[in-house]
Each structure stands twice: as C-alpha cells, then as structure tokens.
Design an enzyme around this catalytic site. Structure first.
Site, PDB file in Angstrom:
ATOM      1  N   GLY A  87      38.212  11.250 -40.128  1.00 11.29           N
ATOM      2  CA  GLY A  87      37.199  11.737 -41.082  1.00 11.29           C
ATOM      3  C   GLY A  87      37.672  11.571 -42.516  1.00 11.29           C
TER       4      GLY A  87
ATOM      5  N   GLU B  87      31.874  15.265 -37.827  1.00 16.10           N
ATOM      6  CA  GLU B  87      32.049  16.314 -36.813  1.00 16.10           C
ATOM      7  C   GLU B  87      33.491  16.181 -36.346  1.00 16.10           C
ATOM      8  OE1 GLU B  87      29.381  18.022 -36.751  1.00 16.10           O
ATOM      9  OE2 GLU B  87      28.101  16.509 -37.657  1.00 16.10           O
TER      10      GLU B  87
ATOM     11  N   GLY C  32      34.937  12.808 -34.409  1.00 17.98           N
ATOM     12  CA  GLY C  32      36.312  12.398 -34.158  1.00 17.98           C
ATOM     13  C   GLY C  32      37.304  13.325 -34.821  1.00 17.98           C
TER      14      GLY C  32
HETATM   15  N1  LIG Z   1      33.254  18.385 -33.925  1.00 19.13           N
HETATM   16  C1  LIG Z   1      32.821  17.698 -32.891  1.00 19.13           C
HETATM   17  O1  LIG Z   1      31.632  17.704 -32.584  1.00 19.13           O
HETATM   18  C2  LIG Z   1      33.771  16.900 -32.037  1.00 19.13           C
HETATM   19  C3  LIG Z   1      33.350  16.525 -30.767  1.00 19.13           C
HETATM   20  C4  LIG Z   1      34.192  15.764 -29.972  1.00 19.13           C
HETATM   21  C5  LIG Z   1      35.441  15.403 -30.418  1.00 19.13           C
HETATM   22  N2  LIG Z   1      35.850  15.801 -31.660  1.00 19.13           N
HETATM   23  C6  LIG Z   1      37.192  15.464 -32.115  1.00 19.13           C
HETATM   24  O2  LIG Z   1      37.430  14.086 -31.820  1.00 19.13           O
HETATM   25  C7  LIG Z   1      38.781  13.863 -31.508  1.00 19.13           C
HETATM   26  C8  LIG Z   1      38.900  13.198 -30.155  1.00 19.13           C
HETATM   27  O3  LIG Z   1      38.168  12.018 -30.102  1.00 19.13           O
HETATM   28  P1  LIG Z   1      38.812  10.580 -30.439  1.00 19.13           P
HETATM   29  O4  LIG Z   1      40.232  10.574 -30.027  1.00 19.13           O
HETATM   30  O5  LIG Z   1      37.877   9.578 -29.878  1.00 19.13           O
HETATM   31  O6  LIG Z   1      38.739  10.614 -32.016  1.00 19.13           O
HETATM   32  P2  LIG Z   1      39.218   9.506 -33.086  1.00 19.13           P
HETATM   33  O7  LIG Z   1      39.109  10.181 -34.404  1.00 19.13           O
HETATM   34  O8  LIG Z   1      40.511   8.918 -32.706  1.00 19.13           O
HETATM   35  O9  LIG Z   1      38.122   8.329 -32.956  1.00 19.13           O
HETATM   36  C9  LIG Z   1      36.743   8.563 -33.170  1.00 19.13           C
HETATM   37  C10 LIG Z   1      36.059   7.256 -33.553  1.00 19.13           C
HETATM   38  O10 LIG Z   1      36.520   6.842 -34.835  1.00 19.13           O
HETATM   39  C11 LIG Z   1      36.926   5.476 -34.775  1.00 19.13           C
HETATM   40  N3  LIG Z   1      37.954   5.237 -35.809  1.00 19.13           N
HETATM   41  C12 LIG Z   1      39.295   5.254 -35.651  1.00 19.13           C
HETATM   42  N4  LIG Z   1      39.886   4.995 -36.837  1.00 19.13           N
HETATM   43  C13 LIG Z   1      38.899   4.818 -37.739  1.00 19.13           C
HETATM   44  C14 LIG Z   1      38.871   4.536 -39.132  1.00 19.13           C
HETATM   45  N5  LIG Z   1      39.979   4.398 -39.853  1.00 19.13           N
HETATM   46  N6  LIG Z   1      37.680   4.429 -39.745  1.00 19.13           N
HETATM   47  C15 LIG Z   1      36.541   4.599 -39.049  1.00 19.13           C
HETATM   48  N7  LIG Z   1      36.502   4.871 -37.731  1.00 19.13           N
HETATM   49  C16 LIG Z   1      37.672   4.963 -37.086  1.00 19.13           C
HETATM   50  C17 LIG Z   1      37.405   5.302 -33.360  1.00 19.13           C
HETATM   51  O11 LIG Z   1      37.442   3.937 -33.002  1.00 19.13           O
HETATM   52  C18 LIG Z   1      36.362   6.106 -32.598  1.00 19.13           C
HETATM   53  O12 LIG Z   1      35.194   5.371 -32.391  1.00 19.13           O
HETATM   54  C19 LIG Z   1      39.426  15.239 -31.526  1.00 19.13           C
HETATM   55  O13 LIG Z   1      40.028  15.445 -32.759  1.00 19.13           O
HETATM   56  C20 LIG Z   1      38.244  16.163 -31.325  1.00 19.13           C
HETATM   57  O14 LIG Z   1      38.490  17.468 -31.770  1.00 19.13           O
HETATM   58  C21 LIG Z   1      35.029  16.523 -32.474  1.00 19.13           C
END
Ligand SMILES: NC(=O)c1ccc[n+]([C@@H]2O[C@H](COP(=O)([O-])OP(=O)(O)OC[C@H]3O[C@@H](n4cnc5c(N)ncnc54)[C@H](O)[C@@H]3O)[C@@H](O)[C@H]2O)c1
Ligand SMILES: N[C@@H](CCC=O)C(=O)O
Length: 476
Positions: free
Chosen positions: A213, A231, A208
C-alpha cells in the site's frame, strides 16, 4: 517470468502462463479506456443484469470454483465454500449499496423553482490488485461495484492465485460482460507497477499488505486524480474479560487467530487477558484447545487448520516467531511445521506478559499472516484497552465479556474499523462497511461502502428556464 500454480490437492500444475509484458499492458489499458466509455453509457438496469448473470454463473459452478480455491491456495473445503457463498452474496449487496448510496437522484423536496440533482460519473478504468487469501471474494468486492458504477476493470490477481483469477475472468465473459470491459493482466508486483504508471488508470484498488500500500501511494505521488483505495493488514487484538467461561474463550480466541490458518486480515494476533481468578483457566483452555486442532491439507477430511500459501510464507512466519522470542516472549505452544508439507504450520502461542513497554510496542507494529498468537495479561480493563490500541494498525478488534458500556468504551478507545463484541474478530458482515483505520487503510473502506469510490458525484441546479434569481437564495 512464468506464473505457475501447483494444486495442494493433486500436486499437479494448474496454471502456467507468461507474465503480461509492458506492451501488452499498454494495449489492455488502452482498450479498457475505450470500453469504459461505452460501458458508462449502458443503462444501470443492464449493468445490474450482467452482474446478476455473473452471480448466477458462480452459483451454478460453485463446486468447481470452491475446489479450485482449495487446490490453488490450500483452503479447507468448508472455508473455500464459505468464500464462494460470500462472493455470490456480494452481487445483491453491491446492487443494494449502489441503490442506497450512489444512485442518480433529484433531491426532494425541490427548492422552489430550482431542482437539485446529483449524478455519479464513473472513474473510468479501475485497476484491481488482488490478494491471495480470498482470491475470488475480495477482488469481487471491488470489481462488482466498479462494473455497476459503469467502469471498465483491469484485474491483476495475486501471482499466487492466478488459476482462480482466470476462472473469474471466464465467469464474467460467459455471463455476457463485454471482453474489453473486464480484462486481466498476470504477474507479480512489477506487473502492477507497470500498469499503475499508465495514464488510462482512473483508480487503483489494492487489497494487500501495508508495505505494498505504501509503495503504491509513493508511486502515485503527484497524481491526485487517480483514486486510491487501500485495504491493508492489521495487528488485531481480542480482549478477554474475567467473566467469560474458559471453553468459550478457547473456541472464540482460537477461531479468531487460526481460522484459514491465520490468513485472514481480520485474524486476531494478540489476545489480551484481564487478570483475575479465571485467567489461568482461560489461557490453559485456549492452549489445550489449540494443541488439539488437527492440521492438514484440503484433501484431509479431519483437518481443522489448513496450510499457509507456500513454504516461503512458513519460513517468514518462523522468522516472526523467532523475532518475538528475541523480544522476550515465552512459548506456550511452540512453532512447528508438519512433516507432511513445508507450508503446513501448526498453530503456535507465545506469552508476552513480562515484556517491556518498548517490546510490546514493537510487537504491535509487526504484521504477520499465519497461525501465530501472542497472549498478554494485564491488570484491569483500562489497561487492556490501552494494550489493545498499542499498534499503528486499526483493522479489527473484539471484546469478550463485559457490559455494553464497557464495549462502547472499547469501541471508542481501540482505534479499529471493525470492532466486535462477544464474537470473533473475523467474519465481517457484507452489509457493513469494511475498512481499517490508521495504518490499515486510507479512509476508503470496502465492503458495503466500496461503491463510494467507484464514481465521483456531479451536482446540478436545474431551472426550467434561464433565471437571474439571486444565487444566494439557494441555501440548501
Ligand atoms: N484489509 C483487507 O481487506 C485485507 C484483506 C485481505 C488481505 N489483506 C492483507 O493482505 C496481505 C496478504 O495478501 P498478499 O500476501 O496477497 O498481499 P501483498 O501485499 O503481498 O500482495 C497484494 C497484491 O499486490 C501486488 N503487489 C505486490 N507488490 C506490488 C507493488 N509494488 N505495487 C503494486 N502492487 C504490488 C501483488 O502482486 C498482489 O496482487 C496481508 O497483509 C493481509 O492482512 C487485507
Ligand atoms: N471477510 C473476512 C476478512 C477478509 C480479509 O482477509 C473476514 O472478516 O472473515
């Protein structure tokens, strides 16, 4: 709170379910803890068989899941199909990764009468928090190694991809995996926060954004025994040198920036052109090719760029675009939302060449997730590497043109975990580790190395009978 998904294709609801509440989360994690202890004692061969059954199930239902991915997150059909292929390939890749990197073994040759053994103890319960953009493939890249290593899994799909999450849960259970070994919870960030607080959690696996993170890292402060694999996002550069023909630049840079509507963590956000006789042609070709890209929803066969995940994401991208204008960027291809759908954003390109060093640093520190590219001209190759590395992130980077020696200089200087030559920033290989440096991760790369964080090594020195040998005699 209710989780709802509406199909990008039919406009019909495809998921509607209450978020898992605190009490249910507690019960699920308690069951997972017990199930994990049983699963850890299932033979590796049986675990491999179960994972292979899952791969076979996905293969047998690939059209169904591919269509569901398109419906729920708006991916164009070829793109969703690619995700399904990557998910199937992940099964054998993860098995191979475990065989080569994390299989119990006796070190050879033995050290005289003393044998040295390493075995791997699963971490217990892995909590997998998925992103929306690869709702099957990326959680699978952590779930499969976790299960192979003998852990139970509790999966929380992105709240924007719950229908795909549910499909995956059913697929595992129909493939014969015991129900309590693989469970799920549904909800947004607060649901994840509640689950992370539970004492049964042995590891948290997030794919995410950096902000999430950091929040999890803060939440786990004082619990070093909990594995944390992050990640995260990036602000990925692609350098274009003078020698590359304009039409090749147009194809590779626009693909890097706009594939999956810019919703891949590896998408290029900044294209840095080494100024020369050809750079005007290269940039013009990129702008013209991008302008011609046809935007559309998954049902539109001519579409080359699909929608963002939702209208909120489109608004957020517009705010980023405005912020970039405010920093002094000049539009080469202005931001536009297609009138057919509020999440359908046409690719846009901004020029940051004349921006101050502070402005460029501010751009490098931003994280956006959509079809928006910033171009910049610099005077030579060294300046290009310097500009590319001007970001706290370190996920993906690419160099177009130049020599192998220049590529090595780039790879050493750019500070990214995925560094390509003469290809796009996207399309990471499953047989390689996949992880970001610096602000893009926490030293826990996924991809082929995801297996490494699903267990802990246990070392043993074995003697056939009690021995009073000098322990210092064992030097290796
Ligand atoms: N490095 C990698 O492998 C990789 C791959 C795909 C996407 N990403 C990144 O992910 C992001 C896009 O995806 P997204 O919008 O779903 O990401 P996000 O960070 O908004 O959400 C990811 C997950 O985290 C959960 N989440 C949200 N707030 C949280 C908290 N406070 N504590 C714990 N969990 C929580 C969400 O419900 C979701 O399941 C972009 O920043 C992208 O660059 C990284
Ligand atoms: N595996 C993908 C990136 C995953 C992140 O979104 C790629 O490199 O194309």
């Amino acid at each position: 709170m209710n989780l709802q998904s509406v199909s990008f294709i039919s406009g019909e609801p495809i998921f509607d379910k209450k978020a898992t509440n605190k009490q249910e989360i507690g019960e699920i994690l308690e069951k997972a803890k017990v199930a994990g202890q049983i699963w850890a004692n299932v033979s590796v061969a049986d675990r491999i068989e179960c994972v292979r059954q899952f791969g076979a199930f996905v293969s047998a239902h690939r059209d169904q899941i591919s269509k569901l991915i398109s419906s729920e997150v708006g991916k164009l059909p070829w793109d969703a199909d690619g995700e399904v292929s990557a998910s199937i390939a992940k099964v054998e890749l993860s098995i191979a990764a475990m065989e080569t990197r994390r299989r119990d073994r006796i070190l050879q040759p033995s050290n005289g009468p003393v044998q040295r053994q390493v075995r791997y103890r699963p971490i217990g319960v892995g909590l997998v928090l998925g992103p929306f953009n690869f709702p099957l493939h990326l959680p699978g890249g952590q779930i499969i190694p976790l299960l192979l290593a003998g852990n139970a899994v509790v999966f929380k799909p992105s709240e924007k991809a719950t229908a795909v999450g549910q499909w995956m849960m059913d697929a595992w259970h129909q493939s014969g995996l015991p129900r309590d070994v693989m469970q799920w919870i549904v909800g947004a960030g607060d649901t994840a926060v509640t689950a992370i607080d539970r004492p049964e959690v042995g590891g948290v696996f997030l794919t995410g954004s950096r902000a999430v993170g950091q929040a999890i890292h803060r939440q786990l402060a004082g619990r070093p025994e909990v594995m944390l694999a992050l990640e995260l996002g990036g602000n990925n550069p692609i350098i274009v040198t003078e020698s590359v023909p304009p039409d090749t630049v147009a194809k590779l840079v626009s693909f890097s920036a706009f594939v999956s509507a810019g919703q891949r963590c590896t998408c290029a956000r900044r294209a840095i052109f080494v100024d020369g006789n050809d750079s005007n042609h290269q940039i013009n070709a990129l702008v013209i090719a991008t302008e011609k890209l046809s935007a559309g929803l998954p049902g539109d066969n001519r579409a080359e760029v699909g929608p963002l995940i939702d209208a909120t994401a489109a608004k957020r991208l517009k705010q980023t675009y405005d912020e970039l204008l405010h920093l002094g960027c000049k539009p080469l291809l202005p931001f536009a939302v297609d009138p057919r759908h509020p999440a359908l954003v046409r690719p846009s390109i901004l020029d940051a060449t004349d921006i101050s060093p502070d402005g460029l640093a501010a751009i490098g520190a931003m994280e956006w997730f959509g079809p928006l590219l910033v171009v910049q001209r610099v005077k030579n190759f060294e300046a290009a590497i310097h500009a590319a590395a001007r970001t706290p992130y370190g996920l993906a980077a690419s160099l177009l043109g130049g020599s192998k020696a220049m590529f090595d200089q780039f790879a050493a200087g750019v500070g990214a975990g995925v560094v390509n030559w003469n290809g796009p920033t996207t399309g990471a290989a499953g047989a390689l580790p996949f992880g970001g440096l610096d602000a893009s991760g926490n030293h826990r790369p996924a991809g082929y190395y995801a297996i490494d964080f699903c267990s802990d090594p246990v070392s043993s020195l074995l003697r056939d009978e009690p021995s009073t040998d000098d322990p210092w005699s064992i030097v290796s």
